[in-house]
Write an enzyme that holds these catalytic residues in place. Structure first.
Site, PDB file in Angstrom:
ATOM      1  N   GLY A 218      29.150  -5.348 -38.611  1.00  0.00           N
ATOM      2  CA  GLY A 218      28.231  -4.213 -38.602  1.00  0.00           C
ATOM      3  C   GLY A 218      28.857  -2.975 -37.979  1.00  0.00           C
TER       4      GLY A 218
ATOM      5  N   ALA B 151      27.655  -7.896 -34.831  1.00  0.00           N
ATOM      6  CA  ALA B 151      26.230  -8.106 -34.607  1.00  0.00           C
ATOM      7  C   ALA B 151      26.010  -8.706 -33.219  1.00  0.00           C
ATOM      8  CB  ALA B 151      25.699  -9.051 -35.673  1.00  0.00           C
TER       9      ALA B 151
ATOM     10  N   GLU C 119      30.633  -1.366 -40.665  1.00  0.00           N
ATOM     11  CA  GLU C 119      29.671  -0.829 -41.640  1.00  0.00           C
ATOM     12  C   GLU C 119      29.091   0.504 -41.147  1.00  0.00           C
ATOM     13  OE1 GLU C 119      27.515  -4.636 -42.067  1.00  0.00           O
ATOM     14  OE2 GLU C 119      27.797  -4.322 -44.225  1.00  0.00           O
TER      15      GLU C 119
ATOM     16  N   GLU D 171      32.457 -11.301 -41.778  1.00  0.00           N
ATOM     17  CA  GLU D 171      31.217 -12.038 -42.079  1.00  0.00           C
ATOM     18  C   GLU D 171      31.449 -13.373 -42.766  1.00  0.00           C
ATOM     19  OE1 GLU D 171      31.577  -8.829 -42.222  1.00  0.00           O
ATOM     20  OE2 GLU D 171      29.801  -7.843 -41.429  1.00  0.00           O
TER      21      GLU D 171
END
Ligand code: NAD
Length: 679
Positions: free
Chosen positions: A100, A61, A103, A123
């Site tokens: 992310g 992120a 992901e 995370e």
């Protein structure tokens, strides 16, 4: 930031270019979404590749968005769009695909990695769970237990392991060309993970759950991730996503996530040069000298060897030198046996260290670090000899724990070359490095020390000169309160347990046993009488005088027989004696009181340290405690913890302690009082 579209054959490559780490900012999310949407209705495009410019795939992120409310397009919507694309979407991964980034890759229909790529969902290290399908897609792609391990540990896996588990479909030299091939020849059929289901092997999963809770040491995010995976196994993807998002949004605002974000930013700030330094370039360090091949010297040497530098060691005698070099060799041998390094790496590192008893051997070193006995006279003698042989411009560092570096510097002809490099034991493992800026340390020596920290993978914190610098000075206050708690009714075991339950890696008495109770005993002999509380160390002194030096002698506060640790009855007798000497009756002491007393001792001293300019900021203190003293990361460091308690409450407690029998050790820091008044 830019996302450039390249049409290669019938493939659309979305090139993300958002230096330095292609963070998944709002703009990047929007550009990926726009690219994927446009390609869906473009008949010329058969497949899509998501690739990155620069040194890495999307490494996570955007830190600028940390803690702020999510902005559109939300990442789960972007990952859904990727997965639902009618065109085959392939992630071309090099460097790191983290958080992310992974992901996004999981939403793609295929993943191609370059050699050396790393993939992970870190995370939990920020007090979160993945929030855009990571916890739902990963267990639908690979063995759910392996997936759960990745999610709860936060640790990345390398490309080879990722391929073995099925996380990546191919590893290729030219990963983008290979990804283009996948995108133009493979179909999406059966590749949408949302269409799959996952079930858990209950026995293996519960074993992992138990291990996770243990390792978390009080942090809640790893356990929350486990519960989420358990809860959503067997459920629909849509339901799983809903639960994941709800948990992600909840965790973002917990004290734990705030503390972890705080320490993340504090660690980045601590390595910056002080503002008054100006724009000074660090010196180029090629050859490093280390004086003293004992515990610290060998560890320090390995830090540099690990980073690929050459090291020369200097000792008093051939015997001490061979012992030190042998320790380095056997440590690398051990790492190789455990599979941590290759044979070639072992040979390279062992081959890069040499030794001598002649100071002339250090004459072309760019940086020389002294780690000899903790004695001013010995250190001064060493620096005098160094002064005579070191080349002009060489940086002369000392690893002293307590001694006055200004005095060492003043004893040679080039005081500006002297800086403190205070490593923590074991020096090749511990991340913290206190960079001690003495009165006359040159800007060049200081920035070079900070640069060296970076190249050797350390987290530096700049400290000023005072006995114990930042960490050990605060530790004294903490150890004092732990000692005084014994007089009031606590046992060493109770104190240690209360603090390990709080999250400390070890308790103060376990630490004393580990490092040797005699070290502090000897150090106190050199200290001015009024500078410490003798009643706090009566048990320590008695133990040393009775030969209980800690682990090295087989007993200290605890006994260590056959690897089993148990309270030492002799220590308990000394505690009783100390209590009657102090004229105190034992009272029941709660774990909460133990934590409060010891933690607030750190906090009050920490404020004093900032007030005196020994530390640059409260944040730097947190970096010291988390990385050098086993303070629980998920609490963000002692100063962060104090803010979470409420500074008004802290002041009230500190004032109360100031009125107790040993109140003279609790002069409240004016900076703390001021901060509390302003909060
Ligand atoms: P140590 O006793 O293990 O090693 C000291 C080494 O220095 C010995 O091998 C000795 O032979 C050598 N030596 C002594 N005088 C010398 C001289 N004149 N020339 C060359 N070599 C000489 O001690 P250590 O624990 O490694 O500590 C070294 C320094 O590091 C001390 O200043 C200590 O305060 C500091 N320090 C120690 C720790 C720790 O946890 N042990 C942590 C941080 C800093």
């Amino acid at each position: 930031m830019s996302v450039v579209r390249e049409n290669r054959e019938s493939c659309l490559i979305l090139w993300i270019d958002n230096p330095p780490v292609n963070a998944l900012s709002q703009e990047v999310r929007a550009a990926i979404l726009a690219g994927v949407t446009a390609a869906a209705s473009d008949a010329k495009v058969q497949g899509i590749v998501i690739a990155c410019k620069g040194r890495t795939f999307i490494a996570g992120a955007d830190v600028k968005e940390f803690g702020a409310p999510p902005t559109e397009p939300f990442l789960p919507d972007v990952t859904a769009a990727i997965e639902n694309s009618p065109k085959t979407v392939v992630a071309a991964i090099h460097g790191q695909a983290l958080g992310g980034g992974l992901e996004i890759a999981l939403a793609c229909h295929y993943r191609v990695a370059a050699k050396g790529a790393k993939l992970g969902l870190p995370e939990v290290t920020l007090g979160l769970v993945p929030g855009a399908g990571g916890t739902q897609r990963l267990p639908r792609l690979i063995d759910p237990i392996v997936a759960a391990e990745m999610i709860t540990s936060g640790k990345p896996v390398d490309a080879a392991r990722a391929q073995a588990s099925g996380l990546v479909d191919a590893i290729a030299e030219d990963h983008v060309a290979e990804a283009v091939k996948f995108a133009t020849t493979k179909s999406v059929a059966g590749r949408r993970l949302s269409e799959r289901a996952f079930q858990l092997d209950a026995e293996k999963f519960e074993a992992l759950a138990a291990a996770t809770r243990k390792q978390a040491k009080g942090a809640t995010a790893p356990g929350a991730a486990i519960d989420l995976i358990r809860r959503t196994a067997g459920k629909s993807f849509v339901e799983g996503m809903r639960e994941e998002r709800a948990l992600f949004l909840h965790l973002r605002s917990t004290d734990e996530a705030r503390a972890l974000r705080h320490i993340f930013f504090a660690e980045r700030a601590s390595s910056k040069a002080p503002d008054d330094i100006g724009d000074v370039k660090p010196a180029d360090i090629k050859a490093v000298g280390v004086i003293g091949a004992g515990t610290m010297g060998t560890g320090i040497a390995m830090t540099f060897l690990d980073a690929g530098l050459k090291v020369r060691m200097l000792e008093m005698s051939d015997e001490a030198l061979s012992k030190g070099l042998a320790r380095i060799q056997s440590s690398y041998q051990d790492s190789m046996t455990k599979g941590r390094i290759t044979e070639a790496q072992r040979d390279q590192r062992v081959g890069a260290v040499s030794g001598s008893t002649d100071y002339a051997s250090l004459s072309d070193c760019d940086l020389i670090i002294e780690a000899v006995f903790e004695s001013m006279d010995v250190k001064k003698t060493v620096f005098k000899q160094l002064d005579a042989v070191a080349k002009p411009g060489a940086i002369l560092a000392t690893n002293t724990s307590y001694l006055d570096i200004d005095e060492i510097a003043a004893s040679i002809s080039r005081p500006d070359a002297v800086v403190g490099l205070h490593y923590f034991s074991p020096a090749n493992i511990m991340k913290l490095l206190e960079v001690v800026r003495a009165k006359r340390t040159s800007p060049m020596a200081l920035v070079t020390a900070l640069a060296v920290a970076k190249t050797t993978n350390k987290i530096p914190v700049v400290a000023g000169v005072c006995p114990g610098f930042i960490g050990n000075r605060m530790l004294r206050a903490y150890v004092r309160e732990a000692g005084l708690l014994l007089l009031e009714g606590a046992t060493p075991e109770q104190v240690d347990k209360a603090l390990t339950n709080f999250g400390m890696a070890m308790g103060p008495f376990g630490v004393a046993d580990l490092s040797g109770i005699d070290i502090g005993y000897k150090a106190r002999k050199e200290m001015a009488p009024g500078s410490f509380e003798p009643m706090a160390v009566t048990v320590h002194d008695k133990l040393v005088e009775a030969g209980h030096l800690g682990q090295k002698s087989g007993s200290g506060f605890y006994t260590y027989t056959g690897g089993a640790k148990a309270p030492n009855p002799a220590a308990l007798t000394f505690v009783e004696e100390a209590r009657s000497k102090a004229g105190r009756a034992a009272r029941a002491i709660s774990d909460a009181e133990i934590v409060e007393r010891t933690m607030l001792a750190l906090v009050n001293e920490g404020y004093w340290i900032v007030e005196e300019g020994v530390a640059r900021s409260l944040d730097d203190i947190d970096v010291v405690y988390v990385n050098g003293y086993g303070f629980p990361r998920h609490r963000g460091g002692p100063m962060c913890y104090a803010r979470q308690l409420g500074l008004g409450n802290v002041v009230k407690s500190v004032t109360g302690f100031g009125e107790g029998s040993y109140g003279k050790w609790w002069p409240i820091s004016p900076a703390l009082a001021k901060a509390a008044a302003a909060s």
